[in-house]
Structure formats: structure tokens, C-alpha cells
Design an enzyme around this catalytic site. Sequence first.
Site, mmCIF file in Angstrom:
data_model
loop_
_atom_site.group_PDB
_atom_site.id
_atom_site.type_symbol
_atom_site.label_atom_id
_atom_site.label_comp_id
_atom_site.label_asym_id
_atom_site.label_seq_id
_atom_site.Cartn_x
_atom_site.Cartn_y
_atom_site.Cartn_z
ATOM 1 N N ASN A 1 32.238 27.623 35.470
ATOM 2 C CA ASN A 1 32.651 28.884 34.852
ATOM 3 C C ASN A 1 33.970 28.682 34.107
ATOM 4 O OD1 ASN A 1 30.538 30.535 35.702
ATOM 5 N ND2 ASN A 1 31.579 31.191 37.573
ATOM 6 N N ARG B 1 24.439 26.872 46.821
ATOM 7 C CA ARG B 1 23.970 26.748 45.437
ATOM 8 C C ARG B 1 22.945 25.623 45.325
ATOM 9 N NH1 ARG B 1 28.783 26.235 41.321
ATOM 10 N NH2 ARG B 1 27.234 26.897 39.810
ATOM 11 N N HIS C 1 20.965 22.791 37.687
ATOM 12 C CA HIS C 1 20.858 22.728 39.146
ATOM 13 C C HIS C 1 21.977 21.842 39.677
ATOM 14 C CE1 HIS C 1 19.579 22.194 43.137
ATOM 15 N NE2 HIS C 1 18.780 21.169 42.973
ATOM 16 N N ARG D 1 17.310 35.252 33.675
ATOM 17 C CA ARG D 1 18.095 34.743 34.804
ATOM 18 C C ARG D 1 18.678 35.923 35.582
ATOM 19 N NH1 ARG D 1 18.470 31.112 30.708
ATOM 20 N NH2 ARG D 1 18.875 28.913 31.130
ATOM 21 N N HIS E 1 23.818 35.398 34.687
ATOM 22 C CA HIS E 1 23.993 34.554 33.494
ATOM 23 C C HIS E 1 22.795 34.660 32.544
ATOM 24 C CE1 HIS E 1 27.555 32.300 35.051
ATOM 25 N NE2 HIS E 1 27.015 32.605 36.214
ATOM 26 N N PHE F 1 26.305 35.833 48.171
ATOM 27 C CA PHE F 1 26.030 35.940 46.723
ATOM 28 C C PHE F 1 25.118 37.120 46.379
ATOM 29 C CE2 PHE F 1 24.287 34.335 42.587
ATOM 30 C CZ PHE F 1 25.480 34.341 41.884
ATOM 31 N N TYR G 1 19.573 27.122 42.943
ATOM 32 C CA TYR G 1 19.253 26.820 41.535
ATOM 33 C C TYR G 1 17.842 26.287 41.374
ATOM 34 C CZ TYR G 1 23.951 27.995 40.290
ATOM 35 O OH TYR G 1 25.101 28.703 40.096
ATOM 36 N N ARG H 1 11.476 31.425 37.582
ATOM 37 C CA ARG H 1 11.831 31.709 36.191
ATOM 38 C C ARG H 1 10.952 30.926 35.230
ATOM 39 N NH1 ARG H 1 15.599 30.439 32.404
ATOM 40 N NH2 ARG H 1 16.238 28.461 33.313
ATOM 41 N N ARG I 1 25.324 25.231 27.992
ATOM 42 C CA ARG I 1 24.985 26.647 27.835
ATOM 43 C C ARG I 1 26.154 27.491 28.336
ATOM 44 N NH1 ARG I 1 22.563 30.844 30.728
ATOM 45 N NH2 ARG I 1 21.392 32.304 29.437
HETATM 46 FE FE1 HDD Z 1 25.451 30.423 39.788
HETATM 47 C C1 HDD Z 1 23.244 30.582 37.228
HETATM 48 C C2 HDD Z 1 27.881 29.241 37.642
HETATM 49 C C3 HDD Z 1 27.771 30.558 42.329
HETATM 50 C C4 HDD Z 1 23.002 31.208 41.947
HETATM 51 N N1 HDD Z 1 25.560 30.013 37.808
HETATM 52 C C5 HDD Z 1 24.528 30.134 36.924
HETATM 53 C C6 HDD Z 1 24.960 29.719 35.623
HETATM 54 C C7 HDD Z 1 26.257 29.350 35.738
HETATM 55 C C8 HDD Z 1 26.639 29.529 37.122
HETATM 56 C C9 HDD Z 1 27.169 28.842 34.636
HETATM 57 C C10 HDD Z 1 24.122 29.738 34.362
HETATM 58 C C11 HDD Z 1 23.440 28.424 34.150
HETATM 59 C C12 HDD Z 1 22.675 28.458 32.850
HETATM 60 O O1 HDD Z 1 23.324 28.553 31.798
HETATM 61 O O2 HDD Z 1 21.452 28.404 32.914
HETATM 62 N N2 HDD Z 1 27.448 30.062 39.931
HETATM 63 C C13 HDD Z 1 28.232 29.488 38.967
HETATM 64 C C14 HDD Z 1 29.514 29.135 39.547
HETATM 65 C C15 HDD Z 1 29.483 29.519 40.849
HETATM 66 C C16 HDD Z 1 28.181 30.084 41.095
HETATM 67 C C17 HDD Z 1 30.639 28.451 38.795
HETATM 68 C C18 HDD Z 1 30.534 29.374 41.904
HETATM 69 C C19 HDD Z 1 31.389 28.434 41.944
HETATM 70 N N3 HDD Z 1 25.403 30.843 41.768
HETATM 71 C C20 HDD Z 1 26.464 30.819 42.637
HETATM 72 C C21 HDD Z 1 25.980 31.069 43.975
HETATM 73 C C22 HDD Z 1 24.608 31.240 43.882
HETATM 74 C C23 HDD Z 1 24.282 31.092 42.485
HETATM 75 C C24 HDD Z 1 26.839 31.112 45.219
HETATM 76 C C25 HDD Z 1 23.587 31.517 44.936
HETATM 77 C C26 HDD Z 1 23.719 31.393 46.194
HETATM 78 N N4 HDD Z 1 23.499 30.898 39.603
HETATM 79 C C27 HDD Z 1 22.666 31.127 40.644
HETATM 80 C C28 HDD Z 1 21.212 31.277 40.239
HETATM 81 C C29 HDD Z 1 21.299 31.071 38.693
HETATM 82 C C30 HDD Z 1 22.779 30.861 38.465
HETATM 83 C C31 HDD Z 1 20.532 32.484 40.723
HETATM 84 C C32 HDD Z 1 20.686 32.142 37.817
HETATM 85 C C33 HDD Z 1 19.877 31.410 36.790
HETATM 86 C C34 HDD Z 1 19.922 30.036 37.190
HETATM 87 O O3 HDD Z 1 20.642 29.896 38.329
HETATM 88 O O4 HDD Z 1 19.382 29.108 36.622
HETATM 89 O O5 HDD Z 1 20.449 30.300 40.840
#
Ligand code: HDD
Length: 695
Positions: free
Chosen positions: A152, A362, A343, A75, A78, A165, A366, A373, A116
Site C-alpha cells: 500500500n 493474507r 498473492h 475484488r 481494491h 479483516f 489471496y 473471482r 496495479r
Molecule cells: Fe489485501 C487485495 C494490499 C491486508 C485480503 N490487498 C489487495 C490489493 C492490495 C492489497 C494492494 C489489490 C491487489 C490487486 O491490485 O489486485 N492488503 C494489502 C495490504 C495489507 C492487506 C498492504 C496489509 C498489510 N488483505 C489484507 C488482509 C486480507 C486481505 C489482512 C485478508 C485477510 N486483499 C485481500 C483480498 C484481495 C486483496 C480479499 C481482494 C482482491 C484480491 O485480494 O486479489 O484477498
Amino acid sequence: MTSDEHHGDHRTEKDRRLDPFRVDKRDTVLTTDQGIPIDDTDNSLKAGERGPTLMEDFHFREKITHFDHERIPERVVHARGSGAYGYFEPYDDSLSLFTRAEFLTTPGLRTPVFVRFSTVAGSRGSADTVRDVRGFATKFYTRQGNFDLVGNNMPVFFIQDAIKFPDFVHAVKPEPDNEIPQASSAHDTLWDFVQLQPETTHMMMWLMSDRALPRSFRMMQGFGVHTFRLVNADGVGTFVKFHWTPKLGKRSLVWDETQKIAGKDPDFNRRDLWESIEQGAFPEYELGVQLVAEEDEFAFDFDLLDATKIIPEELVPLRPVGRLVLDRNPDNFFAETEQVAFHLGNVVPGIDFTNDPLLQGRLFSYLDTQLIRLGGPNFPQIPVNCPIIDVHNHHREGYHQMRIDKGKAAYHPNSLDGGWPVPADGRAYHHYQERVDGYKIRKRSESFSDHYSQATLFWNSMSDWERAHIVAAFQFELGKVTARHVQEGVVRNLNEVDHELAVAVAEGIGVDAPGTPLRPNHGRSSPALSMDHEPADTIATRKIAFLVADGVDASHVRCLMAELTMRGAICEVLAAHGGSVRAAAGEQLMVTRPMPTTASVLFDAVVVPGGAQSVRALAEDGDAVHFVAEAYKHGKPVGAIGEGADLLDLARVAPDPTRGVIVTSESDIEGFVTAFAAAVAAHRFPRRATRPVPA
Ligand code: HDD
């Protein structure tokens, strides 16, 4: 053993649905992927014993090829995580006034979940106990489809708009030229971004607090962060913030401890989650919601759509909804924890989005990330991702298609396949009907522009020791920054939060302190933000070390261990070596593990039992003296019985029952248990004067 026997009577529908995918290797023989039996997987096929390997060795080729392709991209954030299954159960139906979501409103209905937990910045193999935000992502396998709450352990975020981001993540990740530092925010690029992007300030206060150092995933809160929307059967919407509150209270490690744990046991939080579930001490959290009526959208001095803001609980109290219990570890880390795909767009009828620009972005990211991935559009078919209800639509083909969809007509409408599947009836998801009207404009709303008031609120809400930890964290992180103008920029931002904070940080890092406050501190606070008044009512799953050597008074050890174990603690006997020690009365006392294989940082408390010979031996052992001094330094309860007090003396630890140092004579074991258990329940004593203690 069948799966039913293995998992007891508490099997969820999700657990049952995983059965066809589970593979048990008992009573099987080795085969190729084509099912051809193989009797030698240790030697490749060669032309002569010392000759070249042959191309026709299909077993060799298949084995190596599969191995070569075992990795998928981690990822992008995370990457390091740990997962568990469990269930969610609402307390009552009171939320049905606000939402159609059945899993939130049907008392007694146990909805299976997969959770997770994760760190954000580090790679998949990085240490657990770094200073970082923790992810708390929950997939609810509801009877209305999957709902993902991807939150979070902190209620706000670094940025307000998802378009920032990539900038933020590029800044916090290891620097691009040398890929240093791993899983750490203490470097130039992150703080450069922070000083130039003041909307990060509130979140940085959280990140510099002990919230970033959870003792356990079982002892931290979770937050949906955004304002979401509940929608009831009449289509009426209500703004909502989701909160998880851990049953064991919010507890943190201290900074020095976390750094040492990262070396002693990089899997500290992962192991803790796994072991507590294996031992039947199931992690539990309460779901609470803050509800705001649509007509109160503008009733606050911040914007509900701004993810860098909380709704203080004193303004909108938390309303308890139900409980989450994690009671089963996955069978296979990769298949389940690595391949789980969260997602934000996975919502069920009764839950909807708002126009929070971070949330909106978001919704794209996701889904997009899972495609790269997990290698294509069929990732929802991966067992951990499947809902517990059947799926029917006209999606077809793509990499790794596992379904054998029958029939001719993969389109809608169709007459050739009887029109199936037909559009759903009243159960269908309906988007909240929100009137939207505006000019296309690339602009941040003015209502998002106050970046400091809530950072000040957070600072004001901290106790003396929490503030000291925050100052020390800023000093540490900025102390690692090499660009002076970046340090100065951060201090300037902190002066917007609180003058004393800015001065303390500036002094620690050696830059000029701001001369004057920019404005008076607004003086408001939110007691709910502090971790200083957590209930100290349980010692369940706390790890307590007993330091022993030959000649220990084993009766004390046994009696104490029995009492503390009865209250749920985990007691371990540590000696210089494994096996057992010979106790004072001549009997053997089993050693749980040799001291050199562990460390005080892996325990919550330490006891030195009596026995003159034992304590003399421990006093000669630097590991034992260090163990006590270090536990003390980290604010942990330290106990001694009889001669055990001599070891405390040597470690420069003075008895202080009000600050968790409990020393007693041999005759008052009962009194000791009560006082010591109370100290363990209190977790840490951060107000000790520990600076002179070397450890
Ligand atoms: Fe995110 C993963 C939480 C903003 C893009 N995010 C990810 C995971 C968590 C969060 C817990 C891990 C999920 C897992 O265990 O598979 N993210 C947050 C929170 C945010 C946040 C609480 C703000 C309130 N995230 C955020 C933004 C973006 C992303 C603004 C993109 C514009 N986040 C992602 C991602 C991930 C991710 C790149 C990486 C792996 C995945 O999604 O599955 O899409």
C-alpha cells in the site's frame, strides 16, 4: 505492424510471452466463436421482417450469451485499479549478502513487472480521488518464478490480525442496509469500528493525512507493510521492510480539490498514469529496504511482527536497492489489469515470511479470493499471471484448462513418464528454518498492545499545515458521523495520541473536549514521515493552464509555453471556446480545450498572460475568475503577466512571490519563467491564508 515494432527495442521477456495471446483484428472478417463468417450482426433472424426471432439464430444466441456473462465479481477490496508493465533493475549485488533472490542482486538484470495501483473501499466504477489508502501491488516476473509484493502507499495497516479483516472491511464499505456511502470512510460504521478497535489509531492518522490524497500514482510511496524475511545462500535470515520511493517526490492533492475532481474527472489518477506512459514520461520508483538482523528482533519498543508499526527510518535507514520503471500500458484492461491475480504466497528463493499474524492470514486470503473471482484453479494460466519460465507439475483439469499436458502419469513419483518432472535441484525454494514452539492459543501478544506511541510519533512529525489538514480531515469525517457516542469515542482515542489534536477535533465537531491530557506527549518525531521537505527540483509532467481570450499577447504565451515545456511541464491553452483565439498582433493562437470542459482542479498551476482586451474578456467570464480563485485556494502557483494581474485582483489573489503568486511586467519574461517554474516545482503553497477566498 509487428509487436516488436510497436513496443520498440525495450521488450521484456514477459512482453514477448504475451504475443501468442494478442489478437489483432486488422484485415479480418467477422466470425462466430466457431469461425463461421457472418455478414450481418445488426439484425436477428426472424420469421418475417416483423415476426418473432428464431431460436436457430446461433449468431444472436452466441452474441447475447457471451454478453450476459461478461462480468466477473469485482475484488472485494481494491476493486478499482489501474495497471502498467515495466521492469525492475537492481543497482548492484550488495544485497546478495542477505538474499538468494537473483532479481534483487544481479546488476543490469531487468526483471519484467506488472504493477496495479488501486483504491481500497470503492467499487470498480468509483472515483479515483477519494480519501483512501492506495494499493501498490507489484508482480515481478523473475527468472526464479513470480514474486508478488502486494503493498500500500501507507506503511502500516488498520489491524494486527487477519481475522479482523472482514470486520474492518464490513465497517468501511458502504453500509449494508442502503449501500451508502460509496468509496468513503466518512460514515458511522467505519468510525464505530475505529473507536472500539484502538489498534486502528495509527493507520487512521495516516488516512486522515494528505497521504490519502495522492496527486498521482507516480507521486506516492509504496510499502510492503509487513516485516518480511530475506534469506541468503547459507540459509541465514534477515528481517526486511520494503519501500518504494517515487522519483517525482511525494505529492498530494488537497481535500476540497479531490472532491471536485471526483466529479470533473473520476478517472483522474488512472488517466494520469495512462497518459504519462503514452507520452514517454515513465513513472519511476526506487526500491529501498530496511534490514534488521535476526538477533535484533527484540531491539525495538514495538514488535516487528506488528503491522500497525513502522520502523522509523532514523532508527534503521533506508538502503537503496534498485529502480522500477513503468513503460508500457496494457493492451486490454480486463484481460490484464482486471485479471491480474496477486498473492502474498508468491515468493522466490531468498524471500520468506515472518509470523506477522496479518501476513499469515493474507497467505490464505489471496489465493482463496482468486478462485471465486477468476472462476477456478487455473487462473495462473491467464496470460498476465504466467511466469516467464516454464511451469511443470501434476496439476490437471479444472475449469478453463488451457494446457494440453501430454503423457500418462500425472503423479509423483512415476516411472511411466520417465519420472518427469523431477524434483528441482539447488535452485529450489527452501523455507526458512525457523524453530517454532508454543501452546495453541487464541491471544494477541502483549508486545502488540501499544496502539498510540507511533500515532503520536506521526502527529509530532507533521508540519503545521499537515497537522491542520489532519485536524480538518477528522472534523470532516466525524462531522458526517451521526452517532454522538461514536464521535466521542474517537475523540477519547485521539486524546491518547495528543491532547491538542483531540481538543481541536472535538471543537470542530461540537462534542465535549477532553479536559486533561492522559499523559504527556512523548515528544519524539521522525522527520522522514513529513511531506513538508520534499525536493522541489522538477516540474516534469505538471499541468499548467494558460487562460486566454481574443487580444491575448500570444508572444508571451508561446515563449512561456516553450520554456516550461522544455522543463517537462504540460501546458494547455484554455479559452471560453474551442478552436483558436485572435491574438493582439492579429495571428491565431490555438486553444487546447474549451474552459467549460475542464477546471482548475485538473491543473497544477495557472498563468494569466497579458493583453488588455483578453484580460477584460476573462474578467467578464465567471469561469475564468473562478479558475484563478480556486487554483489559489488550493495552494497552486498562480502567475500573471502585465494586465493579467487585473484578473488576479478580481479573484482576490494578491501577488506574493514567497507563496507562489508570481506577477511580472511584460519586460521580465525570463525572470517570470524562473520564479514560476520554481513555484510549480514546489507543488503547493499550503500556508496561504485562503479562507476569505470564495471558490
Ligand atoms: Fe489485501 C487485495 C494490499 C491486508 C485480503 N490487498 C489487495 C490489493 C492490495 C492489497 C494492494 C489489490 C491487489 C490487486 O491490485 O489486485 N492488503 C494489502 C495490504 C495489507 C492487506 C498492504 C496489509 C498489510 N488483505 C489484507 C488482509 C486480507 C486481505 C489482512 C485478508 C485477510 N486483499 C485481500 C483480498 C484481495 C486483496 C480479499 C481482494 C482482491 C484480491 O485480494 O486479489 O484477498
